[in-house]
Each structure stands twice: as C-alpha cells, then as structure tokens.
Write a protein that holds these residues in place. Structure first.
Motif, PDB file in Angstrom:
ATOM      1  N   ARG A   1     -52.396 -13.585 -35.705  1.00 12.51           N
ATOM      2  CA  ARG A   1     -53.391 -14.009 -34.717  1.00 12.51           C
ATOM      3  C   ARG A   1     -54.149 -12.822 -34.129  1.00 12.51           C
ATOM      4  N   ARG A   2     -53.717 -11.597 -34.477  1.00 11.65           N
ATOM      5  CA  ARG A   2     -54.348 -10.388 -33.926  1.00 11.65           C
ATOM      6  C   ARG A   2     -54.699  -9.426 -35.054  1.00 11.65           C
ATOM      7  N   PRO A   3     -55.771  -9.748 -35.773  1.00 17.20           N
ATOM      8  CA  PRO A   3     -56.121  -8.973 -36.976  1.00 17.20           C
ATOM      9  C   PRO A   3     -56.282  -7.472 -36.701  1.00 17.20           C
ATOM     10  N   ASP A   4     -56.723  -7.100 -35.503  1.00 12.73           N
ATOM     11  CA  ASP A   4     -56.893  -5.666 -35.213  1.00 12.73           C
ATOM     12  C   ASP A   4     -55.543  -4.963 -35.168  1.00 12.73           C
ATOM     13  N   ASP A   5     -54.584  -5.600 -34.497  1.00 10.41           N
ATOM     14  CA  ASP A   5     -53.244  -5.012 -34.438  1.00 10.41           C
ATOM     15  C   ASP A   5     -52.617  -4.959 -35.833  1.00 10.41           C
ATOM     16  N   LEU A   6     -52.819  -6.037 -36.595  1.00  4.92           N
ATOM     17  CA  LEU A   6     -52.267  -6.092 -37.946  1.00  4.92           C
ATOM     18  C   LEU A   6     -52.833  -4.963 -38.796  1.00  4.92           C
ATOM     19  N   ALA A   7     -54.133  -4.753 -38.683  1.00  3.04           N
ATOM     20  CA  ALA A   7     -54.771  -3.686 -39.471  1.00  3.04           C
ATOM     21  C   ALA A   7     -54.241  -2.317 -39.037  1.00  3.04           C
ATOM     22  N   ARG A   8     -54.070  -2.149 -37.725  1.00  2.13           N
ATOM     23  CA  ARG A   8     -53.558  -0.869 -37.219  1.00  2.13           C
ATOM     24  C   ARG A   8     -52.149  -0.605 -37.718  1.00  2.13           C
ATOM     25  N   LEU A   9     -51.341  -1.646 -37.697  1.00  5.13           N
ATOM     26  CA  LEU A   9     -49.966  -1.516 -38.156  1.00  5.13           C
ATOM     27  C   LEU A   9     -49.921  -1.190 -39.651  1.00  5.13           C
ATOM     28  N   ARG A  10     -50.817  -1.803 -40.414  1.00  4.45           N
ATOM     29  CA  ARG A  10     -50.850  -1.523 -41.861  1.00  4.45           C
ATOM     30  C   ARG A  10     -51.264  -0.076 -42.118  1.00  4.45           C
ATOM     31  N   ARG A  11     -52.181   0.423 -41.309  1.00  2.00           N
ATOM     32  CA  ARG A  11     -52.609   1.824 -41.465  1.00  2.00           C
ATOM     33  C   ARG A  11     -51.529   2.787 -41.013  1.00  2.00           C
ATOM     34  N   ASP A  12     -50.779   2.389 -39.992  1.00  2.00           N
ATOM     35  CA  ASP A  12     -49.824   3.309 -39.382  1.00  2.00           C
ATOM     36  C   ASP A  12     -48.446   2.646 -39.211  1.00  2.00           C
ATOM     37  N   PRO A  13     -47.665   2.607 -40.307  1.00  2.00           N
ATOM     38  CA  PRO A  13     -46.360   1.925 -40.258  1.00  2.00           C
ATOM     39  C   PRO A  13     -45.400   2.541 -39.238  1.00  2.00           C
TER      40      PRO A  13
ATOM     41  N   VAL B   1     -50.720  -8.302 -25.955  1.00  2.00           N
ATOM     42  CA  VAL B   1     -49.872  -7.580 -26.900  1.00  2.00           C
ATOM     43  C   VAL B   1     -50.369  -6.141 -27.015  1.00  2.00           C
ATOM     44  N   ASP B   2     -49.464  -5.195 -26.729  1.00  2.00           N
ATOM     45  CA  ASP B   2     -49.799  -3.776 -26.899  1.00  2.00           C
ATOM     46  C   ASP B   2     -48.737  -3.195 -27.824  1.00  2.00           C
ATOM     47  N   ILE B   3     -49.103  -3.037 -29.080  1.00  2.00           N
ATOM     48  CA  ILE B   3     -48.084  -2.661 -30.076  1.00  2.00           C
ATOM     49  C   ILE B   3     -47.586  -1.224 -29.904  1.00  2.00           C
ATOM     50  N   GLU B   4     -48.137  -0.513 -28.917  1.00  2.00           N
ATOM     51  CA  GLU B   4     -47.613   0.821 -28.605  1.00  2.00           C
ATOM     52  C   GLU B   4     -46.923   0.855 -27.248  1.00  2.00           C
ATOM     53  N   ARG B   5     -46.682  -0.300 -26.649  1.00  2.00           N
ATOM     54  CA  ARG B   5     -46.096  -0.345 -25.318  1.00  2.00           C
ATOM     55  C   ARG B   5     -44.793   0.459 -25.279  1.00  2.00           C
ATOM     56  N   SER B   6     -44.703   1.358 -24.323  1.00  2.00           N
ATOM     57  CA  SER B   6     -43.506   2.182 -24.190  1.00  2.00           C
ATOM     58  C   SER B   6     -43.514   2.823 -22.804  1.00  2.00           C
ATOM     59  N   PRO B   7     -42.470   2.749 -22.026  1.00  2.00           N
ATOM     60  CA  PRO B   7     -41.215   2.037 -22.356  1.00  2.00           C
ATOM     61  C   PRO B   7     -41.416   0.531 -22.342  1.00  2.00           C
ATOM     62  N   ASN B   8     -40.464  -0.179 -22.908  1.00  2.00           N
ATOM     63  CA  ASN B   8     -40.575  -1.635 -22.988  1.00  2.00           C
ATOM     64  C   ASN B   8     -39.211  -2.264 -22.685  1.00  2.00           C
ATOM     65  N   PRO B   9     -38.887  -2.332 -21.386  1.00  2.00           N
ATOM     66  CA  PRO B   9     -37.532  -2.773 -21.011  1.00  2.00           C
ATOM     67  C   PRO B   9     -37.375  -4.304 -21.008  1.00  2.00           C
ATOM     68  N   HIS B  10     -37.795  -4.958 -22.083  1.00  2.00           N
ATOM     69  CA  HIS B  10     -37.695  -6.424 -22.144  1.00  2.00           C
ATOM     70  C   HIS B  10     -36.230  -6.866 -22.178  1.00  2.00           C
ATOM     71  N   VAL B  11     -36.014  -8.135 -21.863  1.00  2.00           N
ATOM     72  CA  VAL B  11     -34.642  -8.663 -21.840  1.00  2.00           C
ATOM     73  C   VAL B  11     -34.411  -9.697 -22.946  1.00  2.00           C
ATOM     74  N   ALA B  12     -35.146  -9.563 -24.045  1.00  2.00           N
ATOM     75  CA  ALA B  12     -34.986 -10.532 -25.144  1.00  2.00           C
ATOM     76  C   ALA B  12     -33.562 -10.549 -25.686  1.00  2.00           C
ATOM     77  N   PHE B  13     -32.839  -9.441 -25.571  1.00  2.00           N
ATOM     78  CA  PHE B  13     -31.447  -9.384 -26.039  1.00  2.00           C
ATOM     79  C   PHE B  13     -30.457  -9.518 -24.873  1.00  2.00           C
ATOM     80  N   GLY B  14     -30.922  -9.941 -23.722  1.00  2.00           N
ATOM     81  CA  GLY B  14     -30.032 -10.044 -22.579  1.00  2.00           C
ATOM     82  C   GLY B  14     -29.746  -8.680 -21.997  1.00  2.00           C
TER      83      GLY B  14
END
Ligand code: HEM
Length: 398
Positions: free
Chosen positions: A258-270, A331-344
């Motif tokens: 859904r975010r072609p710009d982020d996808l393209a960036r990720l493909r360029r920079d794994p 969505v910021d694919i470079e977000r850091s730090p990222n103290p999310h609680v998805a894993f509890g």
C-alpha cells in the motif's frame, strides 16, 4: 457499550484504529459492563499493566472454574484440553511461570536462533519458487512458521504438514468459533498431537539431538520438565508461534504494497529491513489485545479495578499513542528507537521474539526482492477477531 462488539463491526474489523484513537483520547481506562472488562489504550497504562502483580495471566483456571460452576462435565473433551492448556507458561503466574520459562529458555538462546538463518531462508525460497500468484498467505506466510517450529523440534520432514493442522485445531479450541462438532473434531486432532509429541520426546530421550526439544529436556539441570509438561510446551510453541508469525509477514507485506515509495526504498536499500519490520509490527501488529485477570484490587488512572474483572491491554492502541510515537499513524520505515509493545513486556514478553523477527525479516525481504512485480490483486479483508489482526487472504499477482 460492549467494546468487543464495537471492535467486531465490519468498519472496525477493517480498521480498528479510529475507535481505538477515540478511546485512548477520551476514555483511556474504558469499562465494558457487558464483558466485565477494562480496556487500556494508553502506552503508559499498558506498559505499567504488564508489571502490575494484581493482574494475573492465569486465564484458563477461571474458565474451568466457571464451567465447573455451571455443572459442565469435567470429563468432556473440552475440559481435557483446557487442562493441558492450563499447564502453559503463558497462562501461569510465578512461581510456576518462572520455572517453565527458565526451562524453556535454553531452547531460545540467541545463537540457536541465529543458526537457523540459512535454513529459514532456504524454506522461504522454496515456497516462493512454487508461488505463481494467488493468496500469498496460503503460499508463503502460512506454511512457513509451522514448518520452522517442526524443524526446531526435530520432527521429520514428512510430518511437518500435520503441524499446521494441529496449530489450526489449537487456535479453534483456544479462541472458540465453529460449531461444537468442529470443536470435537479439533480435540481429536489434539489428542493425536499429544501422542505424537510424546513419541518424539521418547525418541529424544534415547537419542538426544541438536534440536530445541532436546534443549528443553534440560539434561544439565536438576529440575526437569515432565513428559506432560514437555508435550504441553511443544503445543504452546506451535500455537504461540504460528498464526502470529503468519500475520506478521502478511500484515507487513500488505502495508508495503500500500506504500509503493517505502517498498521501492526498501528494495533499493535492504539494510532498512530491520527497522521496517519493527515499524510494521508497531503499525499493524498481529496481536491487538492481550488479556489479564484481576486477582487483587488495584487502581489505574484513578479507577478502582476489582478482583474478578478482566483487563484488556490493547497493544494496537498503545503502539499508536501520540504521547510515545511521533506521527503514530504514519509508517516510517526508519523509525528508531521504536519501543513498540507488539511482543508484550515484562516477565511474559514473547520468548519467540527473536525467531519471529527473523522469520518476518527473511520472508518479507525475500518476497520483495524476489517478486519485483508483486501487486495486490484484490482488496483484502480482515477476519472479525477481537484479539488478533489477521487477513482472510492476501491475493497478489507476481
Ligand atoms: C508470549 C507476541 C511469535 C512463543 C507472547 C506475548 C506476546 C507475543 C504479545 C505476551 C503474552 C502475554 O503477556 O500474555 C508474538 C508476536 C509474534 C510471536 C507478535 C510474531 C510476530 C512467537 C513465536 C514463538 C512464540 C515464533 C515461539 C516459537 C511465545 C511464548 C510466549 C509468548 C511461549 C509466552 C511467554 C511467557 O508466558 O513467558 N508473544 N509472538 N511467539 N510467545 Fe510470542
């Protein structure tokens, strides 16, 4: 209002975030009378709840007690499986929890997990090789985690398909759904699973291997898991590690499509893969809600929380709290730090997080690099589920 019902409206199933944003802002400790449950939606409250000793993980025992009080027979198949599940560390409090967690920890040592990088990559590549478009979940995201767990437990390749069926059956029993006959059928499968794990355990006792199951047998420790506990542990790992990881791969892939710009960036920079995976776990993680059972009176944001009530820790809301995350809905694919609680967080924080991150990273990384023409082929639908964030399917063309 009954929040569970609100969260299950078609609109909220498709996009729960507007409702969660409103709760977080206007009623962050929300009481749902119908469910006798409190909903916590602020990051700080959810974080604190993970450390609050008045909130118990022992969620199966009250269910069994309620069944007994209603006079439901204790020898029903459902009760037998609930008895097995009540051994799980994720539904135990200390000291039982501490003991189980310590005995399982040997199997999740960092080195053991990172050593699986090559074999997981090979598995992902095999699945992608065979994928010619259609449902990417059925093709890649669904088969991967069960196969990885089967491999880690040292099960023979030929048996790996059965792990997926058992995992579905466990979910059916744990979350309900389907008629009682489906329930009964699932229970039949779970007995077969228990017998399978027991014979695998017996084999490993006579012939130790370099696998997770052998590691959990704790040969060097005085305290050991019994065969009952080992079998229950195998079932827990399969249950906890399957659908969550499937959804993590699928939700992340959808967000990128859904975010072609982020996808393209990720493909360029794994090299951005690590922060991308963390950000997508934050943005649309596999688990929306974690439950706790109130065992002692406690106070949250001035509200009195009483024994017998439940508390829902809404991870999906905490992970988008503007007090904690700048631009939380972006969505910021470079977000850091990222103290999310998805894993509890705290003593029950996901023991499989390193493995789950690695599987998601490898799967998403290989999907985007090996499928350069990947595109959505149909608007995906979300399953109506309160606790999980799970797509029905992810139809794509390649
Ligand atoms: C616990 C999330 C993958 C095994 C948890 C908890 C969360 C979570 C939120 C905390 C539960 C609570 O506090 O009550 C996830 C997510 C995953 C994932 C989002 C995928 C992206 C895995 C995998 C495994 C695993 C791959 C193992 C193969 C466990 C176990 C627990 C747990 C055993 C219970 C830990 C304890 O009670 O101490 N997970 N998990 N999970 N997870 Fe995961």
């Amino acid at each position: 209002t009954a929040l569970d019902d609100d969260l299950l409206t078609p609109e909220a199933t498709a996009d729960p975030y507007p409702l969660l944003d409103a709760l977080r802002e206007h009623d962050p400790v929300h009481w749902s009378a119908d469910h006798r449950a409190w909903l916590l939606t602020r990051y700080d409250d959810v974080s604190a709840a993970f450390a609050n000793k008045a909130l118990s993980n022992d969620r199966v025992r009250p269910v069994r007690a309620a069944r007994a009080a209603r006079g439901e027979t204790s020898d029903s198949a459902a009760d037998r499986v609930l008895a097995l599940m009540s051994e799980w560390m994720v539904v135990s409090d200390p000291p039982a929890h501490s003991r189980l967690r310590k005995l399982a920890a040997g199997a999740f040592k960092g080195q053991r997990i990172s050593a699986m990088d090559a074999s997981i990559t090979a598995l992902v590549d095999e699945l992608i090789d065979a994928f010619t478009g259609g449902d990417l979940i059925a093709g890649v995201a669904y088969p991967l985690p069960a196969t990885v767990i089967a491999t880690m437990l040292g099960a023979p390749v030929a048996d790996r398909d059965r792990f997926r069926d058992w995992s579905d059956e466990l979910a059916l029993v744990a979350f309900g759904g389907g008629g009682s006959d489906r329930h009964e059928r699932a229970l039949g499968g779970l007995h077969e699973m228990d017998a399978y794990f027991r014979s695998l355990i017996e084999q490993r006792r006579s012939e130790p291997g370099d696998d997770m199951l052998t590691a959990m047998m704790g040969t060097e420790q005085d305290d050991k898991l019994s065969d009952d506990e080992l079998s229950a542990m195998c079932a827990l790992l399969l249950f906890a590690g399957h659908e969550t990881t499937t959804n993590s791969i699928a939700n992340a892939t959808l967000a990128l499509l859904r975010r072609p710009d982020d996808l393209a960036r990720l493909r360029r920079d794994p090299d951005l893969l690590n922060t991308t995976v963390e950000e997508l776990l934050r943005f649309d993680g596999p688990i929306k809600v974690i439950n706790r059972w109130v065992v002692d009176e406690t106070e949250i944001r001035g509200r009195t929380i009483s024994p017998g009530e439940r508390v829902h820790l809404v991870l999906a809301a905490a992970n988008r709290d503007p007090e904690r995350f700048a631009d939380p809905a972006t969505v910021d694919i470079e977000r850091s730090p990222n103290p999310h609680v998805a894993f509890g967080k705290g003593i029950h924080a996901c023991i499989g997080a390193q493995l789950a991150r690695m599987e998601t990273r490898i799967a998403v990384g290989r999907i985007v690099s090996r499928l350069p023409d990947l595109a959505l082929a149909a608007e995906p639908r979300w399953k109506p589920a309160v606790a999980s964030r799970s797509l029905e399917a992810l139809e794509v063309s390649v």
